[in-house]
Structures are given as C-alpha cells and as structure tokens.
Design an enzyme around this catalytic site. Structure first.
Site, mmCIF file in Angstrom:
data_model
loop_
_atom_site.group_PDB
_atom_site.id
_atom_site.type_symbol
_atom_site.label_atom_id
_atom_site.label_comp_id
_atom_site.label_asym_id
_atom_site.label_seq_id
_atom_site.Cartn_x
_atom_site.Cartn_y
_atom_site.Cartn_z
ATOM 1 C CG ASP A 165 44.488 -50.534 -8.559
ATOM 2 O OD1 ASP A 165 45.140 -50.678 -9.676
ATOM 3 O OD2 ASP A 165 43.650 -49.596 -8.512
HETATM 4 C C1 BGC Z 1 44.230 -48.324 -11.880
HETATM 5 C C2 BGC Z 1 43.596 -49.757 -12.376
HETATM 6 C C3 BGC Z 1 44.217 -50.340 -13.454
HETATM 7 C C4 BGC Z 1 45.475 -50.751 -13.209
HETATM 8 C C5 BGC Z 1 46.440 -51.177 -14.268
HETATM 9 C C6 BGC Z 1 45.750 -48.750 -11.590
HETATM 10 O O1 BGC Z 1 46.755 -47.252 -11.343
HETATM 11 O O2 BGC Z 1 43.684 -47.939 -10.674
HETATM 12 O O3 BGC Z 1 42.318 -49.288 -12.605
HETATM 13 O O4 BGC Z 1 43.818 -51.360 -13.947
HETATM 14 O O5 BGC Z 1 46.413 -49.209 -12.977
HETATM 15 O O6 BGC Z 1 46.753 -50.449 -15.370
#
Ligand code: BGC
Length: 722
Positions: free
Chosen positions: A261
C-alpha cells in the site's frame, strides 16, 4: 560506424525483446522460460528500478530494453483522475471517467453478474486511460460499522465478498488489465491503520478474513494484490512471511505481484525476503525508498540474494506480459453508453427498500401535484470527497436532477436544503461537530407543509465517510434527525431516503417514519436509478450487505471492547462471530439484519427440496425451492441459503450464508430456484491440524429472504472425510 552497429544492435535487441514479451504462448511454462531469458539481460540496477515507485502511480522501466514502467491507478469507484506529485490534481481535461457505485452498493445487489460487468467496464476505462493495474476491488470484511472505508468495501460476509470479488477480478482482467485486490489482510479499521497489530485467531482468519482473497486469487486468478498497512500478529502485512509466502505463494500458488500500500513498506531486507515485490508511495525522493538504493546495497552486501530479486522481476514481467505488453490487446473505451448502463443497472439493483408501511411507494404519480424534495444529499454529488480514491466523473445525476427529469413535467418540485453537509475535519479538529441549522430546518418545514409528498434525503456523504479515519459513532450527522422530526411533523407523507455507504443509527426513523429507502454513493447514474425506484419503474431488490445494529454496543468488536485496540494492538475477540454470525448466535435483535430488503411485490416460498438426503464430502448439495411472486409488480428476489450445524465439535455460528441467487419473477409466476453447495464448503478450519474438516452428521439448510426471515428449512446428512 561503431555507434551505428551499437544502435542497430540495441534496436534489434529491443525488437526481439518486445516480440518475446508480446508473443502469445499457450502455456505458462513457455512464458516462464521467456521471462527467465529476459531477466538474464537486465542489470541489477535496472532490476531495482522495476521494484519501486518513480511517481505516485508509476514505476521505473528499463528503457534500454524497451521494458515499460508499470502504470497503476485507483481504484474501486472508477479510474481516478491524473495526479501530479503526491496526490495533487493534474487538472487535465482528458482524465474524466465513469463513476461506478461504491463497494457496499455493489454488494447490496447480491448480483455477481453485475460485479463482472463492473469489472469489465472498469477494465475498458483503465485501458483507455493506459493504466494497466487497477487498484481494485477492495473487500476487507466489515468488522465494525464505524470503519471509514466500509463504503468502499463489500460486506460482513466472506461468501458474499468472495462471489463478488471473483467476478470483479475476472471482469477487469478480461480487458488484460491487472486487478489489484486489496488490502491483504485484516485491514478492518482506519484508526491507527499504519501501525496497529491485529491479533486474530487462525480459525477466524481462515473462515472470515481470508476466503474472499483466496477466491480472488485461486478462482479469479487476480494478477496483483496489495498488502495492507497494518500488522498481523506483530508483523507488518508488507513483510509478513506467513501471509505473503506461506499462504499467498505457498498455499494459493499466487504468481503475480505483491504491491505495498502507498507508503506501507517498513524495511528493506525483511520486506524483500518475506514476499513484497513492489514498493509504492507518493512522496519523492524515490531513490530513498526501501526498495531503491537500500535494496541495491543489501544485494551487494549479500543480505538479499539475487534469486530473491529475480523472483520479483519475474512477477513483474509476468504481469506486464498479461497487460501492458499483451499482444493484440482489447480496445480501451471510456464514458460509453454501455458503461452508463452498467452503472445504472448496479445502482438500480442496489437500492434497499427498508420500510413501506403506508405504501407511499411507488409514488402514485397521477394523483401527486406537488413534491417537496428536501436535504443536502438531494443535490450533492459523490464522485469525489474525503481522503482517498474518487473519480472525476464525466457527469453525475443528482437525486433532485433525476426526479426533475422523471417527474418535472407533471409535478411541481420544490427544493429546500434542510441541512448543510459540509464536513471539514482537520488535524486539530478530527471530528468536527455537525449541529442542526435551524434556519434551514425552518425553510424545509415551510416547503414540506405545502406539498402532497415529501422526499427527504439525508445520510452521510463522501467527506463524512472517508479513508484515513473511522466515524466516532453511528449517529446521523448534520442535525438530520432534528430535520426528519420537524419535516415529518409538518407533513406525514414523508419518504425518507438515506444515502450512505455504511450503517447509521436510524432507529428513531424506523420507529417514527412509515417509509424508508436506503441508497448509496451510487455512481454517475445515482439520481436516475433512485428516481426510477421511487416512481416504480424499477422495483427495488437491494439487500443489506451488513447488519445495522440497534446500538453500536451490540456489534461484536464494541460489545467486547475489542476496537480500536490498546497500545496499538487490537484483539479480534469475537473470533468467527462477525456480523450476523454474532447477532444470531448471541440472540441480539438488530435494527435491520444482514440480507434484509423489501420489494414492491411479495414472494412466497415453498417446496424446499434437496436432490437426496445424504452426501459424501466430494459431492454438492443441490437444492431447489419454489418462489412465487404473489404481488402485482414484476420483481427480483435474492434467495439466500444459510446452513447451520448443531452438535458440532467446535463452536459454530448460528447460521452461515452458503449460497444465494437473484431471480426475476413476473407477477403471478413461480420460479424454481436452484442452488448448490459443495459439501466441502461446510467445513470448519481446524487450527490444531491446519485442515478443513467436514464434520459428519446432520446440517440444517435454511432458505430465506434475509438472514432473519427464513421461509423453509430442511435437514441433510453428510458423511465425514474418508
Ligand atoms: C489506499 C489504497 C490506495 C492507495 C493509492 C492508499 O492510501 O489505502 O487503497 O490504492 O492509497 O491511492
């Protein structure tokens, strides 16, 4: 001359490489062999460039060899708008997209075919926007109704999640765009998500939190997966050997990329050796990432082996081979009428009729002259907001616009805002109070007073429900309860429409109001679908994907004081008793139960039958039940099949969803609905032996229209494993 020969060499090498990558191969062995050949040609520095972000959604490629970087993008609601550094908007005119209904809306359809269409269309849009990994679907289990991302996720049930996740993945990947299933695993709260450690017993992990991921990988064949921010049993998920190597690669035979993530990587050596492939994040400088210079140094120092690096590169090339470098790719399409139709169909099937005691719905359009439409949510759009993925919708039809379009010629519609839904939490004030606005309420009362019917829109919004924080309680924000009280007192013909992505405390509304509709952040066609349900062009068929507790304290993590944890540790004390499993087993009456949802028609169930009375563990139980549409309207019913095992050697939930089917039935007609349960799905996970056990003995099958409205039951017998 030397230069010319060199560039000819590079050029032909590039052609060979690209055609090697592009070549369609019949089997994975040939693909693997080709990839192995390519890996030999890449230098260590070039390999490292493939393993970390070089922009918010991109990674480095190897230009010399014609290997492109990866392009990823959020996310569940549609293909996100382009960003500059960090998440700043690029302000382009070319990055609008279709806004798809949120995850819990899709789950409320109980319709895997719609999940496939969602995925398919999202994949087409991703291809049109040249994003080859879609950071979707997201389907962490709704453990607490407070979780800020409940709206993004599907449901509280692993089986419903699995059926939808598999189809979403298949749909996205039908376009040779990789799905990235997220967040692996046990990312069930936003509070402390970057540091909290989840302690969950093995049985609950296997029976509740992992099944949809397992299905998305082993049945859906998802090509990428995102590790969660939090820890599982004191190890960050992004470096969790148990999750990433033992389960994902070992048991599920995952071949694709494990993506961190964003900003969720915490080490170089541990993460590299324990299964993470790609470190993503949005903050430069990218060479300071764990998987950049530090990884290079660790390889040079011999703490991370070249084999480990090559494995990661292999996963990345393997995904490219299926996506950006896929030979003969499908054509990308964006904002098409077909996509609009998918959004409309999902939205129309997701809306849940909670109460219709006075039959105010469907609206008797012929006899209504004046409608008061009240509430901020009637004019609010939901494609952007809060923190986290949104989509720059090409358009979004609001509820008011939908009603004006459907009724504006025959009915006078007056609008009053009723409350302001502006919500701006900050670091210093993370949950600002949301007081009623007496002036707006007074105007609303005047508007309501003179109308034949009032449609009052309340609920959450995309600022109120948000990634990065949980709600502090379930109460309706913005003084909505006061507004409901005042408007209902002024006009008893008030229809309450609640828009939200997660449960709210609507106990007083249930007690005092006759007519309640639940809708969601329902995509570009939000208002059209809602209006069609209200006027009866669409017969509502949504069913709740999670329990609405009568009191937050009734929900398992809250009843057990097991949320949000102490000292950054949260103990999932409820074990397998998540959602309705808890409420049913503990005999706690919810406000609205899992699977609940009314229709404008009525359905009568009869004649539940199984193909035979007893089964071997390798067989499937085939079930039929007759469902008659005994009302006046054609309608869709979701037939739900739950199973219970009494006298089990282990604690069991009172009932568990094991099959469901949505069917359209004409008025007066009877459908014979077939459902099938593989006997192996009746197994529990034995944490002592690490095996799934089908217990011999009797099982009760229960067919119903919700988890608490069981219409027919029968008993079957299973023999245990040989
Ligand atoms: C989220 C993800 C997301 C990523 C990119 C993170 O804060 O948990 O679900 O895909 O950001 O935007």
């Amino acid at each position: 001359m030397k230069n010319k020969i060199a560039s000819w060499f590079v050029f032909s090498f590039l052609v060979i490489l690209t055609s090697e990558l592009n070549a369609q191969t019949k089997n994975d062995k040939t693909t693997d062999a080709k990839i192995a050949g390519i890996i030999k040609k890449i230098t260590l520095e070039e390999k490292i460039a493939l393993l970390h972000a070089n922009g918010t959604f991109s990674t480095g490629g190897v230009d010399r060899l014609g290997i492109p970087g990866l392009m990823t993008d959020d996310g569940p609601l549609g293909v996100r708008e382009d960003v500059k550094e960090g998440f700043g908007r690029a302000n382009l005119t070319t990055d609008s997209a279709t806004f798809f209904p949120n995850g819990s809306a899709l789950a409320a359809t109980w319709n895997p075919a719609l999940a496939y269409r969602y995925g398919h269309d999202l994949g087409e849009e991703a291809r049109a926007r040249k994003k080859y990994i879609m950071l979707a679907p997201a389907f962490n289990i709704a453990r607490t109704p407070l979780c800020g991302r409940t709206y993004e996720y599907y449901s509280e049930d692993p089986y419903l999640n699995a059926r939808l996740a598999v189809q979403s993945v298949k749909g996205i990947q039908s376009q040779h765009i990789a799905a990235c299933v997220k967040h692996f695993a046990v990312n069930n709260q936003e509070v402390d998500r970057n540091r909290v450690s989840v302690n969950v017993d093995e049985r609950a992990l296997r029976e509740i939190y992992l099944p949809a991921f397992k299905a998305a990988i082993t049945e859906g064949d998802a090509w990428t997966i995102m590790s969660a921010y939090n820890k599982l049993r004191d190890e960050y998920c992004s470096e969790n050997d148990y999750l990433l190597k033992k389960i994902l690669r070992g048991e599920w035979k995952f071949k694709g990329i494990v993506i961190s993530d964003w900003g969720g990587t915490h080490s170089t050596v541990n993460a590299a050796n324990h299964g993470l492939d790609l470190e993503m994040g949005s903050e430069p400088p990218y060479n300071s990432y764990y998987f950049a210079d530090k990884l290079l140094d660790s390889v040079k120092a011999g703490i991370v082996s070249m084999e480990v690096i090559d494995e990661k590169v292999k996963h990345i090339l393997w995904v490219m081979y299926h996506t950006s470098l896929y030979d003969n790719p499908p054509e990308g399409k964006i904002n098409t009428p077909e996509h609009t139709k998918t959004v409309y169909d999902i939205a129309a099937e997701s809306i849940v009729l909670l109460k219709n005691d006075r039959h105010l719905l469907p609206l008797s359009v012929g006899s209504i002259k004046r409608i008061a439409v009240i509430g901020d949510n009637a004019t609010r759009s939901f494609h952007l907001g809060g923190f986290g993925a949104g989509v720059k919708a090409k358009y979004e039809v609001t509820a008011l616009a939908g009603l004006q379009d459907r009724l504006g010629r025959s009915v006078t519609i007056n609008y009053a805002q009723g409350y302001s839904g502006v919500y701006k939490p900050s670091r210093t004030n993370p949950s600002p109070s949301t007081e009623p606005d007496s002036a707006l309420i007074a105007q609303a009362v005047v508007t309501a007073d003179s109308a034949d019917v009032v449609i009052l829109f309340i609920g959450g919004n995309r600022d109120y429900e948000s990634e990065g924080r949980d709600r502090k309680d379930l109460s309706l924000p913005f003084g909505e309860q006061q507004l409901v009280n005042a408007v209902t007192a002024a006009n008893s013909n008030t229809i309450i429409v609640i828009i939200g992505g997660a449960p709210y405390d609507i106990g007083r509304i249930k007690a005092n109001n006759s007519t309640i509709v639940w809708s969601w952040y329902n995509g570009s066609e939000n208002g059209n679908a809602l209006a069609d349900v209200l006027v009866g062009k669409v017969n509502p068929s949504g069913k709740l994907p999670f329990t609405f507790p009568a009191d937050l304290k009734d929900s398992p993590p809250h009843a057990l004081d097991a949320y949000p944890g102490e000292n950054l540790k949260v103990d999932y004390k409820e074990g397998i008793l998540v959602g309705y499993r808890w409420f049913d087993t503990k005999k706690i009456e919810p406000l609205y139960c899992f699977g609940y949802g009314l229709s404008y028609t009525t359905f009568d169930y009869s004649d539940l039958k199984t193909s035979k009375p007893s089964y071997q563990p390798t067989e499937s139980i085939n079930v039929t039940v007759k469902v008659k549409n005994s009302g006046k309207y054609a309608g869709k019913e979701t037939v739900q099949l739950y199973v219970s095992k009494s006298g089990s050697a282990v604690d069991r939930a009172e009932k568990e969803l094991k099959a469901f089917k949505k069917v359209m039935i004409a008025p007066g007609a009877t459908a014979i609905v077939n459902l099938s349960i593989p006997v192996k799905d009746l197994a529990y996970y034995d944490d002592k032996t690490g095996k799934w056990i089908v217990e011999p003995g009797q099982y009760q099958l229960m067919v119903g229209t919700s988890s608490r409205d069981i219409k027919e039951t029968t008993i079957i017998t299973c023999s245990g494993l040989p």
